[in-house]
Design an enzyme around this catalytic site. Structure first.
Site, mmCIF file in Angstrom:
data_model
loop_
_atom_site.group_PDB
_atom_site.id
_atom_site.type_symbol
_atom_site.label_atom_id
_atom_site.label_comp_id
_atom_site.label_asym_id
_atom_site.label_seq_id
_atom_site.Cartn_x
_atom_site.Cartn_y
_atom_site.Cartn_z
ATOM 1 N N ASP A 359 -1.730 -5.708 10.444
ATOM 2 C CA ASP A 359 -0.423 -6.128 9.546
ATOM 3 C C ASP A 359 0.674 -5.503 10.547
ATOM 4 O O ASP A 359 0.569 -5.417 11.806
ATOM 5 C CB ASP A 359 -0.590 -5.064 8.407
ATOM 6 C CG ASP A 359 0.337 -5.456 7.056
ATOM 7 O OD1 ASP A 359 1.560 -5.289 7.264
ATOM 8 O OD2 ASP A 359 -0.178 -6.202 6.398
ATOM 9 N N ASP A 360 1.756 -5.037 9.990
ATOM 10 C CA ASP A 360 3.130 -4.795 10.494
ATOM 11 C C ASP A 360 2.763 -3.839 11.775
ATOM 12 O O ASP A 360 1.848 -2.729 11.652
ATOM 13 C CB ASP A 360 3.844 -4.083 9.659
ATOM 14 C CG ASP A 360 5.569 -4.103 9.766
ATOM 15 O OD1 ASP A 360 5.763 -4.482 11.100
ATOM 16 O OD2 ASP A 360 6.317 -3.548 9.153
ATOM 17 N N ARG A 436 15.757 -2.718 3.526
ATOM 18 C CA ARG A 436 14.664 -2.211 4.391
ATOM 19 C C ARG A 436 15.153 -2.354 5.955
ATOM 20 O O ARG A 436 14.301 -2.660 6.690
ATOM 21 C CB ARG A 436 13.385 -2.991 4.287
ATOM 22 C CG ARG A 436 12.084 -1.992 4.354
ATOM 23 C CD ARG A 436 10.958 -3.019 4.262
ATOM 24 N NE ARG A 436 9.610 -2.143 4.794
ATOM 25 C CZ ARG A 436 8.707 -2.487 5.276
ATOM 26 N NH1 ARG A 436 8.496 -3.813 5.367
ATOM 27 N NH2 ARG A 436 7.742 -1.719 5.204
ATOM 28 N N LYS A 469 -0.421 -13.420 7.736
ATOM 29 C CA LYS A 469 0.115 -13.007 6.520
ATOM 30 C C LYS A 469 1.695 -13.165 6.982
ATOM 31 O O LYS A 469 2.162 -12.384 7.942
ATOM 32 C CB LYS A 469 -0.248 -11.411 6.441
ATOM 33 C CG LYS A 469 0.572 -10.828 5.269
ATOM 34 C CD LYS A 469 -0.039 -9.390 4.834
ATOM 35 C CE LYS A 469 0.800 -8.750 3.887
ATOM 36 N NZ LYS A 469 0.477 -7.150 3.849
ATOM 37 N N ASP A 471 5.385 -12.396 6.025
ATOM 38 C CA ASP A 471 6.041 -11.529 5.023
ATOM 39 C C ASP A 471 7.534 -11.901 4.882
ATOM 40 O O ASP A 471 8.053 -12.452 5.818
ATOM 41 C CB ASP A 471 5.483 -10.048 5.361
ATOM 42 C CG ASP A 471 5.711 -8.792 4.549
ATOM 43 O OD1 ASP A 471 6.325 -9.422 3.242
ATOM 44 O OD2 ASP A 471 5.287 -8.125 4.562
ATOM 45 N N CYS A 509 3.752 -13.312 1.370
ATOM 46 C CA CYS A 509 4.124 -12.094 0.862
ATOM 47 C C CYS A 509 5.576 -11.822 0.959
ATOM 48 O O CYS A 509 6.156 -12.258 1.878
ATOM 49 C CB CYS A 509 3.177 -11.030 1.694
ATOM 50 S SG CYS A 509 3.686 -9.349 1.448
ATOM 51 N N ASP A 531 2.509 -4.990 -3.869
ATOM 52 C CA ASP A 531 2.434 -3.833 -3.043
ATOM 53 C C ASP A 531 1.534 -2.822 -4.011
ATOM 54 O O ASP A 531 1.080 -2.065 -3.429
ATOM 55 C CB ASP A 531 3.488 -3.329 -2.646
ATOM 56 C CG ASP A 531 4.138 -4.206 -1.220
ATOM 57 O OD1 ASP A 531 3.300 -5.062 -0.900
ATOM 58 O OD2 ASP A 531 5.016 -4.012 -0.856
HETATM 59 C C1 GLA Z 1 5.703 -5.400 3.002
HETATM 60 C C2 GLA Z 1 4.154 -5.947 2.431
HETATM 61 C C3 GLA Z 1 3.057 -4.988 2.799
HETATM 62 C C4 GLA Z 1 2.984 -4.706 4.075
HETATM 63 C C5 GLA Z 1 4.485 -4.163 4.735
HETATM 64 C C6 GLA Z 1 4.614 -4.026 6.229
HETATM 65 O O1 GLA Z 1 5.696 -4.171 2.222
HETATM 66 O O2 GLA Z 1 4.507 -6.071 1.022
HETATM 67 O O3 GLA Z 1 1.947 -5.391 2.300
HETATM 68 O O4 GLA Z 1 2.717 -5.882 5.077
HETATM 69 O O5 GLA Z 1 5.347 -5.003 4.186
HETATM 70 O O6 GLA Z 1 5.888 -3.575 6.683
#
Ligand code: GLA
Length: 767
Positions: A359-360, A436, A469, A471, A509, A531
């Site tokens: 992920d991030d 954010r 993914k 986002d 997402c 989330d």
């Molecule tokens: C959002 C997504 C999470 C994750 C974070 C990463 O909040 O909904 O699932 O990927 O970003 O920063």
């Protein structure tokens, strides 16, 4: 099937008729949308305005009944006697103008009529009816498209400027229609970590609106909604469903007239909208889908789920089973390096996961959410062998590899922003506001879209990436037309990246479910619902979405307990049981798992894989369940799986009955509950009642036992006729305070169970 005779149009499917006609004035008069009817019934179905309505405006001086204000219409004008809400508002350089489109002809086209402006479109429609209407004074043409997809019908509109002066579109809905009858609007509202809560509003003569103005389809108001008769239930009553293939600001309204007609319309939000149409230019709306069921909400859900699975998600993923994934986000957040990831991947593989998602936090200066967004160069400190090296190492473990991006946004603290401050979506003369810590890139600009396409494709082509993914973690600040053009830019980018790479599984997402809509599903077979992974919250979130979206498109992960957003402690089996009714994944630090938890997760994944097609693509039904429990069932090829999820327990619970759905009354079925076990530590001091030796509640013995052993929990295993299972059977007894009984269900708050119901060979004798 689409039929035409004497200016009557009839779209029919098993269980449904949609009929309208062009009347003597060229207005499109709605005749019915409901249970099957025949073309020969047109005259009987038409409303009879009698000798007119008092002060109503008439279309012809000597015809008192020709008042558009009281007619059920498929499209109505503005400023021409119909004072209900108009689906179109247009302007010329001189200001607002009235609209008065009249029937000019029709065409029946095989399949779908392609949308030209870049909006996504459902595919696989059987036939399309294109009705042309013209407003001669305005010098404009309106095309209304109706495409049939089994029991669902899509509608959209296209406006063409035939004049020699510019026209301005202030509002153009995808459809408008006038249903006979009185309804409640069921919409799905909420916000971050609280998406898709079902809300019910009676539709009266004051307008009921479901809209988003955030630039995205939003977590505040999902574009999907239903109109249902007051006494409609899950399995009975008339229900209409509507949804939009669009990811931007949207608008839908319903309003009842004095004559008892409910006008319903849906389309792009008109707030701040003003699209200039030069002579010869046309404007196309997004496609909307509508469906009708006489078998209550479940009946409607079945039609909408089939529509999404068969006509919306990308072809390469239709009915293709989705992998069980592990995502490192909730376990690691930004704090990882290659060795931590490889350790997690090895653990995920042992559990049975098939895909590892990073992920991030893997690129640029992205060590928190304050910096680096936009710079898709790998952070070599964290990942010295790069994405390619990491993907290869993970591939060698027998796992597929997936990666997170947030390509539409940028942190002001990033190389991208420093190099191109003019690339952000901004209003001249105004300071841009962050959310954010990020700003949106202006996807209306070609160079911005090119940058996104080349940076994302560069990563995807440089490593074996099987899943993305995508986002998007802020709301837009763009209004009206700009917000719409942004969405068109987004679709262009998604198309350019993913159309040539159809086998990459895309999960979109937007801070969870901030863009859970049919537009995104045209590109991404699955969407991260929320989330919020607390299973009890998910009963509302996944349960809400289930009205209009199938389980195959809902990302559903098991996460840690207590939960990050609610501090609620829930049994691991319930977290698994709820996630089964979606695309299963795990999102927690696997290093924290106790041996008993590892065993439980292994068993969950093995169970899910054994029934994956059933859980992802089986016919989904919401079951009646005792008290405030929720009941969900999926069924495919004679096998069903049902989950019963309880919230807070009451002492001395009644027996309660569990009812399944969709079974053949005369067949005999085997019912087995999935084996679940209870953490020894969960019994606290109660353990003294069941242990043959004296155990200290705070002692090392109980702590150690809790890590390694779990106690079997009672379940059901029996056979019964479909008739009995439909009517309700009495499940295993509940804990009533007298002590542990391995045959009972010894569950506290948030207990749940899964039953698998399969046909036995041989039939029950008919009585
Ligand atoms: C959002 C997504 C999470 C994750 C974070 C990463 O909040 O909904 O699932 O990927 O970003 O920063």
């Amino acid at each position: 099937m689409i039929e035409y005779k004497d200016k009557v149009f009839h779209i029919s499917a098993p269980g449904m008729s949609y009929m309208f006609r062009a009347d003597g004035y060229g207005l499109l008069e709605h005749l019915c949308f409901g249970p099957p009817a025949s073309m020969a019934d047109a005259a009987a179905l038409a409303v009879k305005p009698g000798t007119g309505w008092g002060c109503a405006v008439v279309l012809r001086e000597d015809d008192n009944a020709s008042c558009p204000d009281v007619l059920p219409l498929e499209w109505s004008g503005a400023g021409r006697g119909d004072y209900r809400e108009a689906p179109a508002e247009l302007e010329t350089d001189d200001g607002p103008v009235s609209t008065d489109f009249r029937y000019a002809g029709y065409e029946i086209i095989k399949g779908c009529a392609p949308i030209k402006c870049g909006l996504p479109q459902a595919d696989g429609g059987t036939e399309t009816l294109a009705v042309t209407m013209r407003d001669d004074a305005l010098k404009a043409e309106l095309k209304l498209y109706f495409t049939q997809f089994g029991a669902a019908v899509t509608r959209r509109a296209e406006l063409v400027n035939l004049g020699s002066r510019p026209l301005y579109v202030r509002k153009l809905m995808s459809f408008s229609t006038d249903l006979a009858g009185e309804y409640d609007m069921h919409s799905f509202s909420g916000g971050w970590i609280a998406e898709a809560r079902r809300t019910v509003c009676h539709v009266g003569m004051a307008r009921t609106v479901n809209e988003s103005v955030t630039g995205f389809s939003s977590n505040r108001a999902n574009p999907g909604f239903m109109l249902a008769e007051k006494d409609a239930g899950e399995d009975n009553g008339r229900v209409y469903g509507f949804n939009l293939l669009y990811s931007g600001s949207h608008y839908a309204s319903a309003q009842r007239s004095l004559q008892g007609l409910t006008r319903v319309m849906q389309g792009i939000s008109p707030v701040g909208f003003r699209r200039k149409l030069m002579p010869g230019e046309s404007f196309e709306t997004p496609e909307a889908v509508m469906a009708f069921s006489e078998a209550g909400f479940n009946g409607l859900s079945h039609i909408m789920h089939d529509f999404v699975n068969a006509h919306i998600v990308p072809r390469a993923w239709r009915y293709r089973e989705r992998p069980v994934l592990y995502n490192d986000w909730e376990g690691c957040m930004f704090s990882f390096d290659e060795s931590r990831l490889l350790d997690l991947a090895a653990r995920a593989k042992k559990l049975g996961c098939e895909l590892f998602v990073l992920d991030d936090g893997w690129f640029g200066g992205r060590n928190s959410d304050r910096a680096g967004l936009g710079d898709y160069n790998v952070n070599e400190k964290k990942l010295p062998s790069g994405i390619d090296g990491l993907a290869k190492k993970i591939g060698r473990m027998g796992l597929e590899f997936g990666l997170w991006f947030e390509p539409e946004a940028v942190n002001p603290d990033s190389d991208l922003f420093r190099a191109h401050p003019d690339w952000v979506l901004a209003e001249p003369g105004r300071e841009s506001l962050t959310s954010r810590h990020e700003l949106l890139l202006d996807l209306r600009k070609e160079e911005v879209r090119d940058y996104i396409v080349s940076s994302v494709c560069g990563v995807l082509d440089g490593a074996d990436v099987k899943y993305v993914k995508w986002d998007m973690n802020r709301q837009s600040c763009a209004l009206g037309t700009a917000a719409h053009e942004y969405i068109l830019g987004l679709y262009d980018v998604l198309r350019r990246i993913f159309a040539p790479r159809p086998d990459i599984l895309l999960e979109t997402c937007s801070s969870g479910g901030n863009r859970f809509d049919l537009g995104m599903l045209c590109f991404s077979p699955q969407i991260w619902c929320s989330d919020d992974t607390d299973p009890i919250e998910r009963l509302d979130i996944q349960g809400g979405l289930s009205y209009l979206y199938p389980q195959s498109c809902m990302g559903a992960h098991v996460s840690a307990s207590p939960h990050a957003q609610t501090l609620r402690r829930t049994p691991l089996y319930t977290r698994g049981n709820v996630s089964f009714f979606g695309v299963l994944g795990y999102e927690l630090d696997l290093k924290d798992l106790l041996p008993v938890e590892t065993r439980e997760i292994k068993a969950q994944i093995a169970f899910y894989k054994a029934h994956r097609e059933l859980f992802q693509f089986g016919e989904f039904t919401r079951l009646p369940a005792p008290g405030d429990a929720a009941g969900w069932q999926v069924m495919k090829n004679g096998v069903a799986a049902a989950g019963i999820f309880r919230r807070l327990v009451r002492a001395a619970p009644g027996y309660g009955r569990v009812r399944f759905a969709g079974l053949s009354p005369d067949k005999r079925y085997r019912v087995e509950s999935r084996k679940q076990s209870l953490r020894v530590g969960g019994f606290g001091s109660l353990i003294k009642y069941v242990s043959p030796v004296r155990i200290s509640v705070h002692g090392a013995l109980l702590r150690t036992a809790d890590k390694h052993y779990a106690m079997p929990d009672g379940g059901d295993s029996f056979t019964a006729s479909g008739r009995t299972l439909l009517a309700g059977f009495s499940p295993a007894g509940r804990f009533t305070g007298a002590g542990y009984d391995s045959a009972s269900r010894n569950q506290g708050d948030f207990g749940s169970e899964i039953y698998v119901i399969s046909e036995e060979t041989g039939h029950v004798k008919k009585r």
